[in-house]
Design a protein around this motif. Structure first.
Motif, PDB file in Angstrom:
ATOM      1  N   PHE A  32      45.827  42.146  40.237  1.00  0.00           N
ATOM      2  CA  PHE A  32      46.244  42.118  38.910  1.00  0.00           C
ATOM      3  C   PHE A  32      47.487  41.525  38.881  1.00  0.00           C
ATOM      4  O   PHE A  32      47.980  40.746  38.159  1.00  0.00           O
ATOM      5  CB  PHE A  32      46.485  43.726  38.450  1.00  0.00           C
ATOM      6  N   GLN A  38      43.693  42.121  33.125  1.00  0.00           N
ATOM      7  CA  GLN A  38      42.725  43.168  33.647  1.00  0.00           C
ATOM      8  C   GLN A  38      41.445  42.794  33.939  1.00  0.00           C
ATOM      9  O   GLN A  38      40.776  43.183  34.864  1.00  0.00           O
ATOM     10  CB  GLN A  38      42.882  44.365  32.701  1.00  0.00           C
ATOM     11  N   SER A  39      40.759  41.997  32.872  1.00  0.00           N
ATOM     12  CA  SER A  39      39.585  41.468  33.238  1.00  0.00           C
ATOM     13  C   SER A  39      39.392  40.456  34.451  1.00  0.00           C
ATOM     14  O   SER A  39      38.503  40.723  35.095  1.00  0.00           O
ATOM     15  CB  SER A  39      38.959  40.798  31.914  1.00  0.00           C
ATOM     16  N   LEU A  40      40.414  39.654  34.487  1.00  0.00           N
ATOM     17  CA  LEU A  40      40.362  38.624  35.464  1.00  0.00           C
ATOM     18  C   LEU A  40      40.376  39.363  36.913  1.00  0.00           C
ATOM     19  O   LEU A  40      40.006  38.817  37.668  1.00  0.00           O
ATOM     20  CB  LEU A  40      41.488  37.682  35.528  1.00  0.00           C
ATOM     21  N   GLU A  42      39.619  42.207  37.530  1.00  0.00           N
ATOM     22  CA  GLU A  42      38.484  43.118  38.018  1.00  0.00           C
ATOM     23  C   GLU A  42      37.400  42.139  38.409  1.00  0.00           C
ATOM     24  O   GLU A  42      36.838  42.247  39.339  1.00  0.00           O
ATOM     25  CB  GLU A  42      37.832  43.802  36.590  1.00  0.00           C
ATOM     26  N   ASP A  43      37.244  40.752  37.672  1.00  0.00           N
ATOM     27  CA  ASP A  43      36.406  39.746  38.375  1.00  0.00           C
ATOM     28  C   ASP A  43      36.921  39.429  39.747  1.00  0.00           C
ATOM     29  O   ASP A  43      35.844  39.318  40.862  1.00  0.00           O
ATOM     30  CB  ASP A  43      36.450  38.536  37.220  1.00  0.00           C
ATOM     31  N   VAL A  45      38.266  41.275  42.112  1.00  0.00           N
ATOM     32  CA  VAL A  45      38.129  42.284  43.074  1.00  0.00           C
ATOM     33  C   VAL A  45      36.467  42.092  43.165  1.00  0.00           C
ATOM     34  O   VAL A  45      35.949  42.492  44.362  1.00  0.00           O
ATOM     35  CB  VAL A  45      38.466  43.540  42.311  1.00  0.00           C
ATOM     36  N   GLN A  46      35.627  42.061  42.160  1.00  0.00           N
ATOM     37  CA  GLN A  46      34.233  42.065  42.265  1.00  0.00           C
ATOM     38  C   GLN A  46      33.886  40.802  43.298  1.00  0.00           C
ATOM     39  O   GLN A  46      33.181  41.192  44.251  1.00  0.00           O
ATOM     40  CB  GLN A  46      33.508  41.757  40.912  1.00  0.00           C
ATOM     41  N   LEU A  80      39.265  30.400  41.519  1.00  0.00           N
ATOM     42  CA  LEU A  80      38.824  30.729  40.098  1.00  0.00           C
ATOM     43  C   LEU A  80      39.859  30.437  39.112  1.00  0.00           C
ATOM     44  O   LEU A  80      39.640  29.986  38.108  1.00  0.00           O
ATOM     45  CB  LEU A  80      38.524  32.213  39.983  1.00  0.00           C
ATOM     46  N   TYR A  81      41.013  30.411  39.627  1.00  0.00           N
ATOM     47  CA  TYR A  81      42.164  30.691  38.538  1.00  0.00           C
ATOM     48  C   TYR A  81      43.222  29.937  38.800  1.00  0.00           C
ATOM     49  O   TYR A  81      44.063  29.079  37.719  1.00  0.00           O
ATOM     50  CB  TYR A  81      42.423  32.176  38.637  1.00  0.00           C
TER      51      TYR A  81
ATOM     52  N   ARG B  78      26.425  41.261  35.140  1.00  0.00           N
ATOM     53  CA  ARG B  78      27.269  42.005  36.100  1.00  0.00           C
ATOM     54  C   ARG B  78      28.029  42.845  35.480  1.00  0.00           C
ATOM     55  O   ARG B  78      28.382  43.872  35.869  1.00  0.00           O
ATOM     56  CB  ARG B  78      27.768  40.766  36.896  1.00  0.00           C
ATOM     57  N   ARG B  79      28.855  42.232  34.317  1.00  0.00           N
ATOM     58  CA  ARG B  79      29.867  43.348  34.074  1.00  0.00           C
ATOM     59  C   ARG B  79      29.740  43.575  32.691  1.00  0.00           C
ATOM     60  O   ARG B  79      30.752  43.856  31.770  1.00  0.00           O
ATOM     61  CB  ARG B  79      31.256  42.426  34.287  1.00  0.00           C
ATOM     62  N   ALA B 124      35.045  36.883  30.998  1.00  0.00           N
ATOM     63  CA  ALA B 124      36.548  36.877  30.853  1.00  0.00           C
ATOM     64  C   ALA B 124      36.982  35.517  30.746  1.00  0.00           C
ATOM     65  O   ALA B 124      38.201  35.647  29.879  1.00  0.00           O
ATOM     66  CB  ALA B 124      37.243  37.575  32.128  1.00  0.00           C
ATOM     67  N   ASN B 163      36.463  24.076  35.143  1.00  0.00           N
ATOM     68  CA  ASN B 163      36.352  24.330  36.661  1.00  0.00           C
ATOM     69  C   ASN B 163      35.299  23.916  37.321  1.00  0.00           C
ATOM     70  O   ASN B 163      34.205  23.823  36.580  1.00  0.00           O
ATOM     71  CB  ASN B 163      37.049  25.846  37.075  1.00  0.00           C
TER      72      ASN B 163
END
Lengths: 177, 243
Positions: A32, A38-40, A42-43, A45-46, A80-81, B78-79, B124, B163
């Motif tokens: 976080f 929050q969504s990112l 969680e992604d 962590v997954q 990813l980010y 998945r989510r 997301a 990306n």
């Protein structure tokens, strides 16, 4: 533990779930702070735990599991980010739980400190968070960040002294930027 | 221990347990008092850092995801539990087919399912707003050996995310999110075997197309009712294969 036999699937499953139970909260919290969303988080962590599952056999030493997970998380975040992260992020204050039992000035101090941590340069903030969320030693932080120990020590020093200076500005500072 | 060294060690770790540091603190009341204040401050930092609330059910979702993982081509997104969508997608999302001159094969449909699953997994990013510029967009396109033409159509495109993509792990692909008229529009270009025919992807939330193209597949997906033709034309007319 060298010479450990290859685990059957049941044991691997148990081992994996024990890792999740032990570390998912710290991994999420650090995720976080990296992603501020929050969504990112969680992604992240997954993806982190999925990759951990896929390469679980490569984890030889349970004591190194937490550092290993944080290393995977950082790699996932970079993949990813991080490429398109803006320099300054508008920080939503969703992380500070409402603390109606606190005095108003205590809540204000918490918000100010949260904001100050968030505005630290990431080079300083990330080692500090690894230390206070992950509880990692300087050597572990150096391994996770792929830096030498002296650099990590310097960054921890700078992170704390910068924060301290904002809240106790008349204190003598040993190092100025 | 001189004061400079003491402060350096204290700021690096206020709870340093090394013997020389501990001795220095115990033998100097000023150091001790100063350190106690720093430790109290550090406790606040630790509290704040760890006060991030954990989403309910996170551990279960992590374990659930892993159980679906090994070698499975499952159809459950998945989510979906965590997505604030107005429609809950049941396990086994169906793909509605518009018949063209030929029907998509079972393999084509399976590919469509994988793409949908990927979209939900990365839902997301639909909220992203990274303001990707032309140069950055083309850096991403290099992954698949393509580039955007430099013209006002592309320069005016509002690209919110760009990306490389792992929708099919063994094939290069790119994942863009742009602003559409009904919400974000995703397009994914994958260098895998082109599907045998164009077909639609519709699951109640998303509306999309899988389109075979020169070097692979183009997938365009928007929110329900998003007109997609302009994006198909945009890609067809403004992307050049370099390799």
């Amino acid at each position: 533990m060298s010479g450990i036999p290859v685990l059957d699937d049941g044991s691997k499953q148990q081992r994996y779930e024990a890792l999740v139970d032990s570390y998912y909260q710290d991994v999420y919290r650090y995720g976080f702070w990296l992603s501020k969303n929050q969504s990112l988080a969680e992604d992240l962590v997954q993806e982190t735990f999925l990759r951990a599952w896929r390469s679980l056999d490569s984890l030889q030493d349970e004591k190194a599991a937490k550092a290993w997970l944080f290393t995977i998380l950082r790699r996932e975040n970079a993949r990813l980010y991080e490429r398109y992260r803006p320099e300054l992020v508008d920080i939503e204050d969703q992380s500070i739980a409402e603390s109606t039992d606190k005095e108003p000035d205590q809540s204000m101090d918490k918000e100010l400190l949260y904001s100050a941590i968030s505005r630290l340069d990431s080079d300083y903030r990330e080692p500090l968070l690894l230390q206070v969320i992950g509880g990692f030693s300087g050597k572990e932080i150096a391994d996770i960040l792929k830096l030498n120990s002296n650099t990590v020590m310097t960054r921890l020093f700078r992170a704390r002294s910068k924060l301290r200076q904002q809240f106790v500005p008349d204190e003598h500072q040993q190092e100025q930027d | 221990m001189d004061e400079i060294e003491f402060r350096r060690r204290a700021y690096t770790n206020p709870f340093d347990a090394d013997a020389d540091f501990v001795d220095a603190v115990e033998s100097n009341s000023e150091y001790k008092s100063w350190l106690q204040e720093l430790q109290a401050f550090d406790a606040q930092i630790t509290d704040i850092a760890n006060e991030i609330p954990i989403p309910e059910g996170l551990a279960e979702r992590i374990k659930y995801r892993q159980k679906k993982e090994p070698g499975s081509m499952n159809l459950s997104p998945r989510r979906y539990l965590a997505i604030a969508a107005s429609v809950i997608i049941a396990v086994g999302a169906t793909v509605s087919l518009t018949l063209y001159n030929s029907r998509p094969t079972a393999e084509d449909i399976a590919f469509g399912d994988v793409v949908l699953q990927h979209l939900y997994a990365e839902a997301a990013f639909l909220d992203s707003n990274f303001d990707v510029n032309f140069q950055q967009a083309n850096q991403v396109m290099e992954v698949i050996g393509a580039k955007f033409d430099d013209n006002t159509t592309i320069r005016n495109l509002i690209i919110k995310f760009a990306n490389d993509c792992l929708v099919i792990p063994l094939n290069e692909s790119v994942h863009f999110i742009v602003e559409g008229s009904n919400g974000p529009v995703t397009f994914i270009i994958i260098n895998n075997n082109p599907v045998s025919t164009e077909f639609n992807l519709d699951d109640g939330r998303f509306s999309g197309k899988v389109i075979p193209i020169e070097n692979g597949n183009l997938v365009i997906v928007g929110e329900k009712d998003e007109p997609l033709e302009r994006f198909r034309n945009l890609i067809n007319e403004n992307v050049e294969w370099v390799i």
